[in-house]
Design an enzyme around this catalytic site. Structure first.
Site, PDB file in Angstrom:
ATOM      1  N   CYS A  44       9.169  21.184 -33.508  1.00 25.83           N
ATOM      2  CA  CYS A  44      10.055  20.132 -32.987  1.00 25.83           C
ATOM      3  C   CYS A  44       9.559  18.772 -33.448  1.00 25.83           C
ATOM      4  O   CYS A  44      10.346  17.845 -33.613  1.00 25.83           O
ATOM      5  CB  CYS A  44      10.107  20.205 -31.477  1.00 25.83           C
ATOM      6  SG  CYS A  44       8.486  20.207 -30.723  1.00 25.83           S
TER       7      CYS A  44
ATOM      8  N   LYS B  74      11.359  32.998 -18.978  1.00 24.64           N
ATOM      9  CA  LYS B  74      12.179  33.765 -19.924  1.00 24.64           C
ATOM     10  C   LYS B  74      11.757  33.297 -21.320  1.00 24.64           C
ATOM     11  O   LYS B  74      12.187  32.259 -21.800  1.00 24.64           O
ATOM     12  CB  LYS B  74      13.660  33.455 -19.672  1.00 24.64           C
ATOM     13  CG  LYS B  74      14.642  34.526 -20.097  1.00 24.64           C
ATOM     14  CD  LYS B  74      14.720  34.860 -21.550  1.00 24.64           C
ATOM     15  CE  LYS B  74      15.389  33.845 -22.431  1.00 24.64           C
ATOM     16  NZ  LYS B  74      15.294  34.258 -23.874  1.00 24.64           N
TER      17      LYS B  74
ATOM     18  N   GLU C 210      12.888  19.660 -23.200  1.00 21.77           N
ATOM     19  CA  GLU C 210      12.153  19.306 -24.419  1.00 21.77           C
ATOM     20  C   GLU C 210      12.959  19.842 -25.574  1.00 21.77           C
ATOM     21  O   GLU C 210      12.983  21.061 -25.796  1.00 21.77           O
ATOM     22  CB  GLU C 210      10.770  19.957 -24.418  1.00 21.77           C
ATOM     23  CG  GLU C 210       9.905  19.611 -23.241  1.00 21.77           C
ATOM     24  CD  GLU C 210       9.186  18.294 -23.421  1.00 21.77           C
ATOM     25  OE1 GLU C 210       8.811  17.686 -22.430  1.00 21.77           O
ATOM     26  OE2 GLU C 210       9.035  17.874 -24.587  1.00 21.77           O
TER      27      GLU C 210
ATOM     28  N   GLU D 286      18.393  18.226 -37.624  1.00 23.24           N
ATOM     29  CA  GLU D 286      17.096  18.888 -37.533  1.00 23.24           C
ATOM     30  C   GLU D 286      17.205  20.209 -38.299  1.00 23.24           C
ATOM     31  O   GLU D 286      17.932  21.110 -37.896  1.00 23.24           O
ATOM     32  CB  GLU D 286      16.744  19.165 -36.069  1.00 23.24           C
ATOM     33  CG  GLU D 286      15.400  19.821 -35.932  1.00 23.24           C
ATOM     34  CD  GLU D 286      15.103  20.313 -34.520  1.00 23.24           C
ATOM     35  OE1 GLU D 286      15.977  20.924 -33.907  1.00 23.24           O
ATOM     36  OE2 GLU D 286      13.985  20.072 -34.061  1.00 23.24           O
TER      37      GLU D 286
HETATM   38  P1  NAD Z   1      17.095  27.889 -28.779  1.00 22.60           P
HETATM   39  O1  NAD Z   1      17.647  26.747 -28.008  1.00 22.60           O
HETATM   40  O2  NAD Z   1      18.042  28.720 -29.540  1.00 22.60           O
HETATM   41  O3  NAD Z   1      16.354  28.903 -27.802  1.00 22.60           O
HETATM   42  C1  NAD Z   1      15.329  28.472 -26.926  1.00 22.60           C
HETATM   43  C2  NAD Z   1      15.287  29.401 -25.739  1.00 22.60           C
HETATM   44  O4  NAD Z   1      16.527  29.293 -25.050  1.00 22.60           O
HETATM   45  C3  NAD Z   1      15.110  30.882 -26.086  1.00 22.60           C
HETATM   46  O5  NAD Z   1      14.302  31.491 -25.099  1.00 22.60           O
HETATM   47  C4  NAD Z   1      16.524  31.416 -25.997  1.00 22.60           C
HETATM   48  O6  NAD Z   1      16.585  32.781 -25.688  1.00 22.60           O
HETATM   49  C5  NAD Z   1      17.075  30.581 -24.866  1.00 22.60           C
HETATM   50  N1  NAD Z   1      18.531  30.451 -24.857  1.00 22.60           N
HETATM   51  C6  NAD Z   1      19.407  30.542 -25.899  1.00 22.60           C
HETATM   52  N2  NAD Z   1      20.668  30.409 -25.453  1.00 22.60           N
HETATM   53  C7  NAD Z   1      20.599  30.216 -24.116  1.00 22.60           C
HETATM   54  C8  NAD Z   1      21.567  29.998 -23.092  1.00 22.60           C
HETATM   55  N3  NAD Z   1      22.867  29.988 -23.343  1.00 22.60           N
HETATM   56  N4  NAD Z   1      21.123  29.805 -21.847  1.00 22.60           N
HETATM   57  C9  NAD Z   1      19.802  29.806 -21.574  1.00 22.60           C
HETATM   58  N5  NAD Z   1      18.842  30.036 -22.473  1.00 22.60           N
HETATM   59  C10 NAD Z   1      19.242  30.232 -23.735  1.00 22.60           C
HETATM   60  O7  NAD Z   1      15.935  27.306 -29.666  1.00 22.60           O
HETATM   61  P2  NAD Z   1      14.979  28.081 -30.673  1.00 22.60           P
HETATM   62  O8  NAD Z   1      15.797  28.433 -31.868  1.00 22.60           O
HETATM   63  O9  NAD Z   1      14.242  29.173 -29.974  1.00 22.60           O
HETATM   64  O10 NAD Z   1      13.932  26.920 -31.013  1.00 22.60           O
HETATM   65  C11 NAD Z   1      14.233  25.907 -31.910  1.00 22.60           C
HETATM   66  C12 NAD Z   1      14.632  24.630 -31.199  1.00 22.60           C
HETATM   67  O11 NAD Z   1      13.696  24.315 -30.174  1.00 22.60           O
HETATM   68  C13 NAD Z   1      14.607  23.422 -32.119  1.00 22.60           C
HETATM   69  O12 NAD Z   1      15.730  22.615 -31.885  1.00 22.60           O
HETATM   70  C14 NAD Z   1      13.340  22.674 -31.709  1.00 22.60           C
HETATM   71  O13 NAD Z   1      13.319  21.322 -31.983  1.00 22.60           O
HETATM   72  C15 NAD Z   1      13.296  22.948 -30.262  1.00 22.60           C
HETATM   73  N6  NAD Z   1      11.925  22.794 -29.761  1.00 22.60           N
HETATM   74  C16 NAD Z   1      11.615  21.680 -29.046  1.00 22.60           C
HETATM   75  C17 NAD Z   1      10.316  21.486 -28.580  1.00 22.60           C
HETATM   76  C18 NAD Z   1       9.933  20.256 -27.791  1.00 22.60           C
HETATM   77  O14 NAD Z   1       8.860  20.254 -27.179  1.00 22.60           O
HETATM   78  N7  NAD Z   1      10.736  19.210 -27.793  1.00 22.60           N
HETATM   79  C19 NAD Z   1       9.350  22.435 -28.853  1.00 22.60           C
HETATM   80  C20 NAD Z   1       9.709  23.549 -29.586  1.00 22.60           C
HETATM   81  C21 NAD Z   1      11.009  23.724 -30.029  1.00 22.60           C
END
Ligand code: NAD
Length: 500
Positions: A298, A188, A264, A396
């Site tokens: 991240c 997804k 992650e 962050e």
């Molecule tokens: P997000 O958590 O909002 O979304 C990530 C994914 O989760 C998307 O596909 C989203 O549709 C899905 N999602 C959202 N709500 C959900 C729910 N209730 N249940 C299941 N899935 C759900 O994050 P974002 O805004 O897309 O990305 C930014 C964040 O991601 C930052 O905090 C960043 O640090 C983190 N990030 C971490 C890494 C790592 O490797 N540690 C890498 C990239 C991004």
């Protein structure tokens, strides 16, 4: 080699994608479509189906069938590896198309997107070898009557949820490793950057991946994402995204089937600069670490912890490096920093820039919205006079916002670096090997860079300490995460349990 489509222009009409189940593209049909507008140009570029939970069930069922009948896990590692090698070649052949859609949906510079896609092909090359070398252990020291084996088996059906900042790169830091282990999967992607995940599903099928092994459902996190994390027939979930949604994954796993989790999550990563460092190199790294991908990483180095004796002069060097960056149209080959990917993230970043000033920090440079007439661009902001309690120093931001925190002693530098709930990544800049190694040992972070930043490749694992997550992706560790261990006790000769 990639061939640039020159000149790169916006698509005349948005490209409509289907989702992907059981080896086939499923057209949107009567489902709603979400239209993605380029964050840099504000024109529609893609249309993606909003899948239903029934679509998710169909995708999970396809992945389950493909796992249970062993059409993939039953192959030898060499055969699985051959599919991954063919996929690597096809990614290279279609690199320009993948990079183009990555740039259109995400807003990152096209030259950067191409580099990421080539790195992704390398992930598949590397993982193909892992499919062949994955193995367990044996115990030949249990006495003449017993032989012990430890075998690895694929976990089963994996749900994979990815974010929008590196849609293709994060996908490819996971998919080849998951497939190398023999698992099948349902992905997804983020609802705003789904196109390149759908392209990868096509590529894998063309490379010979059996139907049902890689399925992609598209739609929002709150509907399809939530249904996936709660699904009773998903054996493992690999989630990359915010710490807040990571927490939901843990809760959902507890409420559903105790699926295994790989998480992650976020970071607030220190860049620790000592006065004895090569300060020009360090300034270059610090500027790159905060501005790369418009700070939406991240692993962005968002906290500059710098020795007080050089702090002011060093801040000026960083400022000068940032001033030279070419920010703007990501389809321009010369652009180094592109757009802010979502309107919500744009508002969050500007909110932090405002709150930093309200809390008393001094904005040294940047933090301005570029007036391009279209799209969302913010110049990298650097704050001094920051205290550790301020939101810009603790949260962050996920944008180009750097805070400067001076230190006087090595112990203080380490203490400031560890004063966070996160533990994703850190850099140390020093020419003194004792200093560099002491900091590397004592700062809690899953990825460390010494006199560099943001380096990576398929061999070294990724993952965080503390609230930055659980488990590791990539490297040998990354494929092992998607396996479970079985102990096998083999009796040799006559069984004599009761001594008769
Ligand atoms: P997000 O958590 O909002 O979304 C990530 C994914 O989760 C998307 O596909 C989203 O549709 C899905 N999602 C959202 N709500 C959900 C729910 N209730 N249940 C299941 N899935 C759900 O994050 P974002 O805004 O897309 O990305 C930014 C964040 O991601 C930052 O905090 C960043 O640090 C983190 N990030 C971490 C890494 C790592 O490797 N540690 C890498 C990239 C991004």
């Amino acid at each position: 080699m990639t061939q640039a489509l020159t000149p790169l222009s916006l698509p005349p009409v948005p490209r409509e994608f289907g989702f992907f189940v059981d080896g086939k593209v499923v057209p949107a049909g009567t489902r709603d479509l979400s239209e993605r507008r380029s964050p840099a140009h504000d024109v529609p570029v893609t249309r993606i189906p909003k899948c239903t939970t029934a679509d998710l069930d169909t995708a999970v069922a396809a992945a389950r069938r493909a796992f249970e009948d062993r059409r993939w896990s039953g192959l030898g590692g060499a055969a699985r590896g051959a599919v991954l090698l063919r996929a690597a070649a096809l990614i290279r052949a279609r690199a320009e198309e993948i990079a183009y859609f990555e740039t259109l949906e995400n807003g990152k510079p096209i030259a950067q997107a191409r580099g990421e896609v080539m790195g992704c092909a390398d992930m598949f090359d590397y993982a193909s070898g892992l499919a062949r070398s994955l193995h367990g252990d044996s115990f030949n020291n249990l006495g003449d009557g017993l032989f012990g084996l430890v075998t690895r088996e694929p976990v089963g059906v994996v749900g994979l949820i990815t974010p929008w900042n590196f849609p293709f790169l994060i996908l490819c830091e996971r998919v080849p490793y998951i497939l190398a282990s023999g698992c099948t999967l349902v992905v997804k992607p983020s609802e705003v950057t789904s196109a390149t995940t759908l392209l990868l599903a096509e590529i894998l099928t063309e490379a010979g991946l059996p139907d049902g092994c890689m399925n992609v459902v598209t739609g929002s996190g709150s509907s399809i994402g939530q249904a996936l994390i709660e699904h009773m027939d998903v054996d493992m979930l690999s989630f990359t995204g915010s710490t807040a949604v990571g927490r939901r994954c843990v809760e959902a796993a507890g409420r559903s089937n105790f699926k295994k989790l790989g998480l992650e999550l976020g970071g607030k990563n220190p860049q620790i600069v000592f006065a004895d460092a090569d300060l020009d190199d360090a300034a270059d790294g610090v500027a790159f670490g905060i501005a790369f991908n418009a700070g939406q990483c991240c692993v962005s180095g968002s906290r500059l912890i710098v020795e007080r004796s050089v702090a002011e002069a060093f801040a000026q060097r960083v400022q000068a490096k940032l001033a030279r960056l070419r920010i703007g149209d990501p389809l321009d080959e010369a652009t180094q920093v592109g757009a802010i990917t979502t309107a919500a993230q744009h508002d969050i970043i500007l909110g932090y820039i405002q709150s930093g000033q309200e809390e008393g920090a001094r904005l040294l440079c940047g933090g301005e919205v570029l007036d391009t007439g279209e799209g969302r661009f913010i110049t990298p902001a650097v704050f001094t006079d920051v205290t550790r309690e301020m939101a810009i120093a603790r949260d962050e931001v996920f944008g180009p916002v750097l805070v400067i925190l001076p230190f006087d002693t090595l112990d203080e530098a380490i203490e400031i670096a560890n004063d966070t709930v996160y533990g994703l990544a850190a850099s140390v800049w020093s020419k003194n090997i004792d200093t560099a190694l002491t900091v590397t040992r004592r700062v809690r972070a899953g990825r460390f860079w010494v006199n560099t930043t943001l380096a990576g490749g398929p061999e070294l694992p990724l993952g965080g300490f503390r609230q930055s997550g659980w488990g590791r992706e990539a490297g040998v560790y990354g494929v092992e995460e998607y396996t479970q261990i079985k102990s096998v006790h083999v009796e040799i000769g006559k069984r004599t349990h009761w001594g008769e």
